[in-house]
Enzyme design. Structure first.
Site, PDB file in Angstrom:
ATOM      1  N   CYS A  51      41.551  46.570  48.879  1.00  0.00           N
ATOM      2  CA  CYS A  51      42.433  45.736  48.064  1.00  0.00           C
ATOM      3  C   CYS A  51      43.343  46.635  47.226  1.00  0.00           C
ATOM      4  O   CYS A  51      42.885  47.604  46.620  1.00  0.00           O
ATOM      5  CB  CYS A  51      41.604  44.821  47.160  1.00  0.00           C
ATOM      6  SG  CYS A  51      42.645  43.707  46.214  1.00  0.00           S
ATOM      7  N   CYS A  55      41.189  46.077  39.759  1.00  0.00           N
ATOM      8  CA  CYS A  55      40.170  45.424  38.909  1.00  0.00           C
ATOM      9  C   CYS A  55      38.963  46.368  38.782  1.00  0.00           C
ATOM     10  O   CYS A  55      38.316  46.692  39.787  1.00  0.00           O
ATOM     11  CB  CYS A  55      39.755  44.086  39.516  1.00  0.00           C
ATOM     12  SG  CYS A  55      41.166  43.083  40.042  1.00  0.00           S
ATOM     13  N   CYS A  58      35.471  45.847  40.515  1.00  0.00           N
ATOM     14  CA  CYS A  58      35.389  45.335  41.887  1.00  0.00           C
ATOM     15  C   CYS A  58      35.030  46.376  42.947  1.00  0.00           C
ATOM     16  O   CYS A  58      35.619  47.465  43.006  1.00  0.00           O
ATOM     17  CB  CYS A  58      36.702  44.660  42.258  1.00  0.00           C
ATOM     18  SG  CYS A  58      36.563  43.791  43.827  1.00  0.00           S
ATOM     19  N   CYS A  95      33.153  28.542  50.368  1.00  0.00           N
ATOM     20  CA  CYS A  95      34.176  29.291  49.627  1.00  0.00           C
ATOM     21  C   CYS A  95      34.489  30.590  50.351  1.00  0.00           C
ATOM     22  O   CYS A  95      33.571  31.358  50.671  1.00  0.00           O
ATOM     23  CB  CYS A  95      33.677  29.653  48.236  1.00  0.00           C
ATOM     24  SG  CYS A  95      33.128  28.245  47.300  1.00  0.00           S
ATOM     25  N   CYS A 126      36.954  25.922  49.671  1.00  0.00           N
ATOM     26  CA  CYS A 126      37.514  26.649  48.526  1.00  0.00           C
ATOM     27  C   CYS A 126      37.994  28.000  49.039  1.00  0.00           C
ATOM     28  O   CYS A 126      37.366  28.578  49.930  1.00  0.00           O
ATOM     29  CB  CYS A 126      36.432  26.847  47.459  1.00  0.00           C
ATOM     30  SG  CYS A 126      37.011  27.838  46.059  1.00  0.00           S
ATOM     31  N   CYS A 186      39.534  26.178  40.299  1.00  0.00           N
ATOM     32  CA  CYS A 186      38.266  26.840  40.015  1.00  0.00           C
ATOM     33  C   CYS A 186      38.635  28.141  39.309  1.00  0.00           C
ATOM     34  O   CYS A 186      39.256  29.020  39.908  1.00  0.00           O
ATOM     35  CB  CYS A 186      37.531  27.125  41.328  1.00  0.00           C
ATOM     36  SG  CYS A 186      36.048  28.129  41.123  1.00  0.00           S
ATOM     37  N   ARG A 258      29.617  27.125  37.040  1.00  0.00           N
ATOM     38  CA  ARG A 258      28.810  27.801  38.075  1.00  0.00           C
ATOM     39  C   ARG A 258      28.214  29.114  37.585  1.00  0.00           C
ATOM     40  O   ARG A 258      28.917  29.992  37.092  1.00  0.00           O
ATOM     41  CB  ARG A 258      29.650  28.064  39.331  1.00  0.00           C
ATOM     42  CG  ARG A 258      28.812  28.713  40.430  1.00  0.00           C
ATOM     43  CD  ARG A 258      29.536  28.815  41.761  1.00  0.00           C
ATOM     44  NE  ARG A 258      30.120  27.543  42.123  1.00  0.00           N
ATOM     45  CZ  ARG A 258      31.370  27.397  42.540  1.00  0.00           C
ATOM     46  NH1 ARG A 258      32.135  28.444  42.672  1.00  0.00           N
ATOM     47  NH2 ARG A 258      31.829  26.208  42.844  1.00  0.00           N
TER      48      ARG A 258
HETATM   49  N1  SAM Z   1      40.793  38.949  45.423  1.00  0.00           N
HETATM   50  C1  SAM Z   1      40.678  37.659  44.915  1.00  0.00           C
HETATM   51  C2  SAM Z   1      40.973  37.587  43.429  1.00  0.00           C
HETATM   52  O1  SAM Z   1      40.734  38.550  42.717  1.00  0.00           O
HETATM   53  O2  SAM Z   1      41.437  36.540  42.992  1.00  0.00           O
HETATM   54  C3  SAM Z   1      39.365  37.001  45.192  1.00  0.00           C
HETATM   55  C4  SAM Z   1      38.059  37.649  45.093  1.00  0.00           C
HETATM   56  S1  SAM Z   1      37.527  38.250  43.555  1.00  0.00           S
HETATM   57  C5  SAM Z   1      36.194  39.170  44.120  1.00  0.00           C
HETATM   58  C6  SAM Z   1      36.945  36.853  42.649  1.00  0.00           C
HETATM   59  C7  SAM Z   1      36.274  37.073  41.319  1.00  0.00           C
HETATM   60  O3  SAM Z   1      34.964  37.558  41.495  1.00  0.00           O
HETATM   61  C8  SAM Z   1      36.901  38.030  40.335  1.00  0.00           C
HETATM   62  O4  SAM Z   1      37.982  37.482  39.665  1.00  0.00           O
HETATM   63  C9  SAM Z   1      35.744  38.306  39.396  1.00  0.00           C
HETATM   64  O5  SAM Z   1      35.716  37.345  38.361  1.00  0.00           O
HETATM   65  C10 SAM Z   1      34.524  38.135  40.299  1.00  0.00           C
HETATM   66  N2  SAM Z   1      33.903  39.437  40.565  1.00  0.00           N
HETATM   67  C11 SAM Z   1      34.359  40.375  41.422  1.00  0.00           C
HETATM   68  N3  SAM Z   1      33.576  41.469  41.402  1.00  0.00           N
HETATM   69  C12 SAM Z   1      32.590  41.227  40.501  1.00  0.00           C
HETATM   70  C13 SAM Z   1      31.494  41.983  40.018  1.00  0.00           C
HETATM   71  N4  SAM Z   1      31.252  43.216  40.419  1.00  0.00           N
HETATM   72  N5  SAM Z   1      30.676  41.399  39.113  1.00  0.00           N
HETATM   73  C14 SAM Z   1      30.922  40.140  38.680  1.00  0.00           C
HETATM   74  N6  SAM Z   1      31.948  39.402  39.090  1.00  0.00           N
HETATM   75  C15 SAM Z   1      32.788  39.917  39.982  1.00  0.00           C
HETATM   76 FE1  SF4 Z   2      41.127  42.804  44.773  1.00  0.00          FE
HETATM   77 FE2  SF4 Z   2      38.664  42.785  43.835  1.00  0.00          FE
HETATM   78 FE3  SF4 Z   2      40.695  42.469  42.164  1.00  0.00          FE
HETATM   79 FE4  SF4 Z   2      40.090  40.487  43.914  1.00  0.00          FE
HETATM   80  S1  SF4 Z   2      38.811  41.229  42.232  1.00  0.00           S
HETATM   81  S2  SF4 Z   2      42.120  41.326  43.425  1.00  0.00           S
HETATM   82  S3  SF4 Z   2      39.361  41.727  45.640  1.00  0.00           S
HETATM   83  S4  SF4 Z   2      40.241  44.319  43.380  1.00  0.00           S
END
Ligand code: SAM
Ligand code: SF4
Ligand code: DTB
Length: 337
Positions: A51, A55, A58, A95, A126, A186, A258
């Site tokens: 990606c 973040c 992530c 989802c 979703c 959501c 959730r």
């Molecule tokens: N890439 C898309 C986005 O960011 O909108 C979708 C997937 S992203 C993994 C969805 C959400 O999962 C993130 O916004 C975050 O809130 C949660 N998330 C991701 N990694 C996480 C982690 N290591 N621990 C807890 N929540 C996490």
């Molecule tokens: Fe990409 Fe992870 Fe951020 Fe979603 S949460 S935009 S998968 S880096």
């Protein structure tokens, strides 16, 4: 009229004695929901890793060296097999997540096709695909997409310490687009990023002050991913997590809340307290996107111990949950007469 929450009011909720707060939250919860019914969703990563976003929590960001195996867009047949399995195990929502900044035009036919096919199975759908534009949202809605997940994650103040490649305003814009398209929203956050109490309050204010509160609010506890900048973050106290669920319930009484990422590291007692505080939805199935989640068997045992059952459960063959669902439904009907 919609209540606009002020920071002082939210802080007062957080400062309430724990038992008073939980009692209030459970009282509010019972006004709008059957307290023994839990909505269950199954997650699938349809495009994993690489990606471009940064973040800091992530596993899938290309900026960090994590153990995630990068995968191209999953074949349609594999997505449908996973959805069939999810339906069979009792989930009522499927989802799908993609590690994208946003979907490209060339991805739209694929997305539309899987939404239609999964809707035909009788499942709610979703997707979480990053930012989307109005035209994409409208086409996903027409295909039958029920929910779009896009989290605000944290307060506007703390956000820039966690993500620099997408602004908070872009997230709000996406949520607005989703809302206007007819798709249900959501949106929630993560606790344990290093945010303070004020940030948690500000996140909830942002969510509740959207034109309409999200129908579904995922509350994630940070899963510390080796290789990410947050891998050594301090754990959030269980009681602080439970209190945040309770405040969310009071501020957004009609939303599903959730219990999302992090359940693998939560005791059953902790999860039960989250349900008492007003959580009424979980991710079900042994994998989230890239990290483990409790097994279905473990969750069914927890449901059985607590007398919980799945919303619109479709588990006809599962004697435990079916019998129990009937008992708890009878009990609830008797109570509400
Ligand atoms: N890439 C898309 C986005 O960011 O909108 C979708 C997937 S992203 C993994 C969805 C959400 O999962 C993130 O916004 C975050 O809130 C949660 N998330 C991701 N990694 C996480 C982690 N290591 N621990 C807890 N929540 C996490
Ligand atoms: Fe990409 Fe992870 Fe951020 Fe979603 S949460 S935009 S998968 S880096
Ligand atoms: C959400 O708020 N939590 C889910 C879902 N929306 C997409 C994702 C949790 C991801 C946990 C880390 C992982 O498995 O990679």
């Amino acid at each position: 009229m919609k209540k606009i929450w002020k920071i002082e009011e939210v802080n007062m909720l957080f400062e309430m004695p724990f038992l008073d707060l939980i009692f209030n939250a459970q009282t509010v919860h019972r006004k709008y929901f059957n307290p023994n019914e839990i909505q269950i969703s199954t997650l699938l990563s349809i495009k994993t890793g690489l990606c471009p976003e940064d973040c800091k929590y992530c596993a899938q960001s290309s900026r960090y060296k994590t153990n995630v195996k990068n995968e191209k867009l999953l074949e349609i047949s594999k997505v449908l097999d996973a959805a069939k399995k999810a339906k069979k195990s009792g989930s009522n929502r499927f989802c799908m997540g993609a590690a994208w900044k946003n979907p490209k035009e060339r991805d739209m036919p694929y997305l539309i096709k899987i939404i239609k096919k999964i809707k035909d199975m009788g499942l709610e759908t979703c997707m979480t695909l990053g930012s989307i534009n109005q035209s994409q949202a409208e086409r996903l809605f027409s295909a039958g997409l029920d929910f779009y997940n896009h989290n605000l994650d944290t307060s506007p103040r703390f956000y820039s310490k966690i993500i620099t490649t997408r602004t908070y305003q872009e997230r709000l814009d996406t949520l607005n687009i989703v809302r206007n398209s007819g798709i249900k929203v959501c949106s929630g956050g993560i606790l344990g990023l290093g945010e303070n109490l004020n940030d948690r309050a500000e996140l909830l204010i942002q969510l509740s002050n959207l034109t309409k509160a999200p129908e579904s609010i995922p509350m994630n506890m940070l899963v510390k991913i080796p290789g990410t900048p947050l891998e050594r973050n301090q754990n959030i106290e269980d009681f602080d997590f439970i209190k945040t669920i309770a405040v969310t319930r009071i501020m957004m009484p009609k939303s599903y809340i959730r219990l999302s990422a992090g359940r693998e590291n939560m005791s059953q007692n902790m999860q039960a307290l989250c349900f008492i505080a007003g959580a009424n939805s979980i991710f079900y199935g042994c994998k989230l996107l890239t990290t483990p989640n409790p097994t279905e068997e473990k969750d069914l045992k927890l449901f059985h111990k607590l007398g919980l059952y799945a919303k619109k459960h479709s588990i006809k063959n599962d004697k435990i949950i079916h019998k129990h669902a009937q008992q708890t439904k009878n009990y609830y009907n008797a109570l509400s007469k």
